[in-house]
Motif scaffolding. Structure first.
Motif, PDB file in Angstrom:
ATOM      1  N   UNK A  51       0.796  -1.215   0.000  1.00  0.00           N
ATOM      2  CA  UNK A  51       0.000   0.000   0.000  1.00  0.00           C
ATOM      3  C   UNK A  51       0.829   1.266   0.000  1.00  0.00           C
ATOM      4  N   UNK A  52       0.158   2.417   0.139  1.00  0.00           N
ATOM      5  CA  UNK A  52       0.834   3.714   0.025  1.00  0.00           C
ATOM      6  C   UNK A  52       1.602   4.077   1.282  1.00  0.00           C
ATOM      7  N   UNK A  53       2.479   5.053   1.132  1.00  0.00           N
ATOM      8  CA  UNK A  53       3.192   5.566   2.289  1.00  0.00           C
ATOM      9  C   UNK A  53       2.256   6.395   3.165  1.00  0.00           C
ATOM     10  N   UNK A  54       2.659   6.579   4.406  1.00  0.00           N
ATOM     11  CA  UNK A  54       1.907   7.401   5.346  1.00  0.00           C
ATOM     12  C   UNK A  54       2.922   8.110   6.240  1.00  0.00           C
ATOM     13  N   UNK A  55       2.475   8.688   7.336  1.00  0.00           N
ATOM     14  CA  UNK A  55       3.394   9.317   8.295  1.00  0.00           C
ATOM     15  C   UNK A  55       3.045   8.837   9.695  1.00  0.00           C
ATOM     16  N   UNK A  56       3.984   8.987  10.592  1.00  0.00           N
ATOM     17  CA  UNK A  56       3.743   8.624  11.983  1.00  0.00           C
ATOM     18  C   UNK A  56       2.590   9.445  12.547  1.00  0.00           C
ATOM     19  N   UNK A  57       2.567  10.733  12.251  1.00  0.00           N
ATOM     20  CA  UNK A  57       1.498  11.577  12.772  1.00  0.00           C
ATOM     21  C   UNK A  57       0.127  11.119  12.283  1.00  0.00           C
ATOM     22  N   UNK A  58       0.018  10.813  10.985  1.00  0.00           N
ATOM     23  CA  UNK A  58      -1.263  10.359  10.450  1.00  0.00           C
ATOM     24  C   UNK A  58      -1.734   9.083  11.133  1.00  0.00           C
ATOM     25  N   UNK A  59      -0.801   8.167  11.395  1.00  0.00           N
ATOM     26  CA  UNK A  59      -1.204   6.906  12.036  1.00  0.00           C
ATOM     27  C   UNK A  59      -1.564   7.109  13.501  1.00  0.00           C
ATOM     28  N   UNK A  60      -0.899   8.034  14.161  1.00  0.00           N
ATOM     29  CA  UNK A  60      -1.271   8.352  15.540  1.00  0.00           C
ATOM     30  C   UNK A  60      -2.690   8.922  15.594  1.00  0.00           C
ATOM     31  N   UNK A  61      -3.046   9.681  14.568  1.00  0.00           N
ATOM     32  CA  UNK A  61      -4.349  10.355  14.553  1.00  0.00           C
ATOM     33  C   UNK A  61      -5.476   9.476  14.012  1.00  0.00           C
ATOM     34  N   UNK A 116      -4.639   1.489  16.624  1.00  0.00           N
ATOM     35  CA  UNK A 116      -3.723   2.046  17.609  1.00  0.00           C
ATOM     36  C   UNK A 116      -4.416   2.925  18.638  1.00  0.00           C
ATOM     37  N   UNK A 117      -5.628   3.317  18.352  1.00  0.00           N
ATOM     38  CA  UNK A 117      -6.350   4.176  19.281  1.00  0.00           C
ATOM     39  C   UNK A 117      -6.765   3.404  20.520  1.00  0.00           C
ATOM     40  N   UNK A 118      -6.585   4.032  21.656  1.00  0.00           N
ATOM     41  CA  UNK A 118      -7.037   3.442  22.908  1.00  0.00           C
ATOM     42  C   UNK A 118      -6.114   2.389  23.488  1.00  0.00           C
ATOM     43  N   UNK A 119      -4.888   2.284  22.920  1.00  0.00           N
ATOM     44  CA  UNK A 119      -3.947   1.284  23.454  1.00  0.00           C
ATOM     45  C   UNK A 119      -3.442   1.739  24.818  1.00  0.00           C
TER      46      UNK A 119
END
Length: 210
Positions: A192-202, A207-210
């Motif tokens: 798949x496409x690239x992303x950023x750490x910030x985008x994945x955190x948001x 990853x939410x609620x871990x």
């Protein structure tokens, strides 16, 4: 330095080529279509220095032997997967009807926590198990990029239903070693496409609620 994403094979596994101005390069996860990849490197006038594997599943190693036969470069993997390249049962090619893959063993083992340097290329090796026991990610500070293999994707994470997979460990690896990187770091995933750490955190629901 610049990186290029090259999807290869029926699963469109992302191979990455990171190159410098001297036309030297590092190859990440040459998963299939070795002849196509070799021709592309030759057309670009690039000289590979090494092949770095994020892990040794079949769709990430299928072109390893073709690449090192053409360029005579060493292949690196984590020692926990040292036996996977020659074994269709361990690398998964036996189970996915992709045709058995019997690659030669890796030449070198990466050492997480220690810098890995090839001329002016330097990587921080991050041990990120969970998708597989020997999954690693390679952080390259100069291009603000991390080559994450099948650990972290755009709005997704790696599957953990394969032998050696562990979902809880995978999520811990991501939080401990990837989400601690600078937020503007590019995440260069195995599919798949690239992303950023910030985008994945948001935005990453896993990853939410871990």
């Amino acid at each position: 330095m610049n990186w290029e994403r090259i999807p290869l094979g029926p699963l469109q596994t992302n191979c990455y080529v990171l190159s410098n101005k001297e036309k030297e390069c590092i190859i990440f996860d040459p998963g299939s279509e070795g002849n196509k990849l070799n021709q592309l490197l030759q057309a670009r006038g690039l000289k590979p220095l090494a092949v770095l594997l994020t892990h040794a599943h079949f769709d990430h190693i299928g072109a390893v032997d073709e690449v090192r036969a053409r360029w005579t470069v060493p292949v690196y993997v984590h020692k926990k997967e040292k036996d996977w390249l020659p074994s269709p049962e361990l690398n998964g090619s036996h189970f996915f009807q992709a045709g058995p893959i019997h690659a030669r063993p890796a030449d070198e083992f990466v050492q997480p926590g220690e810098p890995l340097t090839f001329k002016d290329f330097t990587f921080q090796v991050l041990y990120t198990p969970g998708h597989s026991p020997g999954s690693v990610s390679y952080y390259h500070k100069e291009t603000q990029s991390v080559f994450s293999g099948d650990v972290l994707f755009k709005e997704g994470v790696g599957r953990t239903d394969l032998p050696g997979g562990d979902h809880q460990l995978l999520i811990k690896s991501i939080h401990d070693h990837l989400l601690t990187l600078p937020e503007d770091t590019f995440v260069l995933s195995g599919h798949g496409p690239e992303t950023t750490i910030q985008d994945e955190m948001d935005r990453n629901p896993f990853l939410n609620g871990f």
